[in-house]
Design an enzyme around this catalytic site. Structure first.
Site, PDB file in Angstrom:
ATOM      1  CE1 TYR A 133       1.764  -5.029 -32.790  1.00 33.14           C
ATOM      2  CE2 TYR A 133      -0.047  -3.946 -33.928  1.00 33.14           C
ATOM      3  CZ  TYR A 133       1.053  -4.771 -33.955  1.00 33.14           C
ATOM      4  OH  TYR A 133       1.459  -5.349 -35.133  1.00 33.14           O
ATOM      5  CG  ASP A 183       0.122   4.277 -32.608  1.00 29.97           C
ATOM      6  OD1 ASP A 183      -0.641   4.551 -33.552  1.00 29.97           O
ATOM      7  OD2 ASP A 183       0.644   3.150 -32.460  1.00 29.97           O
ATOM      8  CE  LYS A 229      -5.567  -0.193 -36.896  1.00 32.63           C
ATOM      9  NZ  LYS A 229      -5.697  -1.599 -37.139  1.00 32.63           N
TER      10      LYS A 229
HETATM   11  N1  PLP Z   1      -0.539   1.357 -33.999  1.00 36.48           N
HETATM   12  C1  PLP Z   1      -1.740   0.994 -33.521  1.00 36.48           C
HETATM   13  C2  PLP Z   1      -2.334   1.737 -32.369  1.00 36.48           C
HETATM   14  C3  PLP Z   1      -2.434  -0.072 -34.102  1.00 36.48           C
HETATM   15  O1  PLP Z   1      -3.622  -0.429 -33.614  1.00 36.48           O
HETATM   16  C4  PLP Z   1      -1.840  -0.754 -35.191  1.00 36.48           C
HETATM   17  C5  PLP Z   1      -2.521  -1.905 -35.812  1.00 36.48           C
HETATM   18  O2  PLP Z   1      -3.506  -2.402 -35.363  1.00 36.48           O
HETATM   19  C6  PLP Z   1      -0.600  -0.327 -35.655  1.00 36.48           C
HETATM   20  C7  PLP Z   1       0.035   0.729 -35.034  1.00 36.48           C
HETATM   21  C8  PLP Z   1       0.059  -1.013 -36.811  1.00 36.48           C
HETATM   22  O3  PLP Z   1      -0.630  -0.705 -37.987  1.00 36.48           O
HETATM   23  P1  PLP Z   1      -0.523  -1.684 -39.264  1.00 36.48           P
HETATM   24  O4  PLP Z   1      -1.205  -2.944 -38.899  1.00 36.48           O
HETATM   25  O5  PLP Z   1      -1.219  -0.912 -40.357  1.00 36.48           O
HETATM   26  O6  PLP Z   1       0.924  -1.848 -39.541  1.00 36.48           O
END
Ligand code: PLP
Length: 441
Positions: A146, A247, A275
């Site tokens: 994700y 990511d 985060k």
């Molecule tokens: N990338 C990863 C690996 C994530 O775990 C998340 C959210 O949990 C995101 C991107 C998206 O981040 P946000 O919820 O701050 O938009």
């Protein structure tokens, strides 16, 4: 140990549903996959959440990752309070943005970094940059990874996977309504931890691929740990001219000061953060090779902007968090020790109760899949999907009723913080023994 009352959460949930879709501002909070009433949280301190009915829970969500130091940490609170005295948003550059960028580039080796407001913005912007830099259209992602909710990333393999003669050519249907197939068609999907599939996809389509984006340790299918041969295949994608985009929104500053990338010896071209980098306030960032980052406006032709980007309160919280982590390098060892003890305690509790469980863990990220396979053997999204989600939901409710707030989905990681001590570990393992054993509360 806990009050079983949920009266106030129930009342708030009803009010919320009248004015907000599903009553929540992010889907997993609604407890849809585990059932029951989502607890509305009044406050959070250290390792604990307290709900509107005054029930306290040992928290394993940590706001889905950011709260690595625990809630309401005094240093972070003070940093935000100090920033607050200077105003909440300038719309012009400030010193804290420079300080945080200097710190992030020093800790991670990125040449440049740009701050945004969420992980979604970070990945979306990094992929636009990769397309702008390479002049190519396609991106590759992995099934079950994700990367936030930008249109082109709400795509996974599933039944939409098309196979060619080599059985590897991934092109997939959108996984959300509202994402046009034309967008989804620019996202190619491969299987995580399948180096042969990735090699074959890149052999066929590599010349058209702008970026391969991946979670270096997956948290969003439950925890999946990359195999060494998959990491090698990831590095090979660079030979095609595609950019490797890590990511690290979840793993950045959690698995080490240089994230999973540092831990695994990865060398991505670009990295996305979120985060922890905002210390509990809304921040995301992307960064990496200076020659690539210099394509971002106003330096270069790839547009990306934000009214609240570099917000002084958010920068203050991020700076204080990263500085506190850097000043206490032993924290990663302590997080590891706690989470390892949690894993072995869960293992023993499940065994004692005869409940099949398979545990994946890296550092302070852990998922206990309800499945009868050895620990560590769940490697792909398809593996994870074989879990007994009903069994998990029952166990989750058993934990909640005993004052432990686990992640309300089988396909999520839990997050341990520096505020978790032996006391919380004992409470958790006692709850786990009873919950696996099906003992009534
Ligand atoms: N990338 C990863 C690996 C994530 O775990 C998340 C959210 O949990 C995101 C991107 C998206 O981040 P946000 O919820 O701050 O938009």
């Amino acid at each position: 140990m806990t009050s079983s009352t949920t009266t106030r959460s129930e009342a708030l949930f009803e009010r919320a549903r009248a004015v907000t879709p599903g009553g929540v501002n992010s889907p997993v909070r609604a407890f849809k996959s585990v059932g029951g009433v989502p607890r509305f949280i009044r406050e959070a301190h250290g390792a604990y959440l307290t709900d509107m009915d005054d029930t306290r829970y040992v928290d394993y969500i940590g706001s889905w990752g950011p709260m690595i130091l625990g809630h309401d940490h005094p240093t972070i609170r003070e940093a935000i309070a100090t920033a607050l005295t200077g105003g909440t948003s300038f719309g012009a550059p400030g010193e804290r943005e420079v300080e945080l960028a200097e710190l992030v580039t020093r800790l991670t080796g990125a040449g440049r970094v740009r701050f945004v407001n969420s992980g979604t913005e970070a990945t979306m912007s990094a992929l636009r940059l990769a397309r702008g830099f390479t002049g190519r259209k396609f991106i590759v992602k992995f099934r079950g990874n994700y990367h936030g909710h930008a249109d082109g990333l709400l795509v996974e393999a599933g039944s939409g996977l098309l196979t060619n003669a080599e059985g590897v050519l991934g092109s997939a249907a959108p996984s959300s309504a509202g994402v046009p197939e034309e967008y989804a068609s620019l996202t190619l999907v491969s299987e995580y931890n399948d180096p042969a599939a990735l090699d074959a996809l890149m052999r066929l389509r590599g010349h058209e691929v702008a970026a391969v984006i991946f979670e270096p340790v997956v948290g969003n299918a439950g925890v999946l740990v990359p195999t060494p041969d998959f990491l090698e295949a990831l590095h090979r994608v660079k030979a095609s001219g595609a950019l490797l985009v890590a990511d690290e929104v979840m793993t950045g500053f959690r698995l080490s000061l240089n994230g999973a990338t540092g831990l695994l010896g990865l060398e991505p071209d670009l990295t996305c953060w979120g985060k922890i980098i905002g210390g509990g306030l809304p921040v995301g960032a992307y960064g990496g090779r200076a020659d690539v980052m210099d394509f971002v406006s106003p330096q270069g032709p790839v547009y990306q902007a934000g009214t609240l980007s570099g917000n002084p309160l958010a920068m203050a919280a991020g700076l204080a968090t990263l500085q506190t982590l850097e000043a206490d390098p032993g924290i990663y060892g302590r997080l590891e020790a706690y989470t390892a003890a949690l894993a072995s305690g869960l293992r023993a509790a499940a065994d004692e109760a005869g409940v099949p469980v398979s545990i994946n863990r890296v550092g302070s990220m852990l998922t206990a899949f309800h499945q009868d396979v050895p620990d560590g053997s769940i490697r792909t999204y398809a593996d994870a999907a074989r879990s007994d989600t009903t069994g998990f939901a029952t166990w989750f409710q058993g934990m909640l009723a005993r004052g432990v707030y686990w992640a309300p989905s089988q396909f999520e990681s839990i997050f341990v913080s520096g505020a978790h001590t032996d006391r919380e570990l004992n409470v958790t393992l006692e709850a786990a023994r009873s919950a696996y054993g099906g003992t009534p509360v």
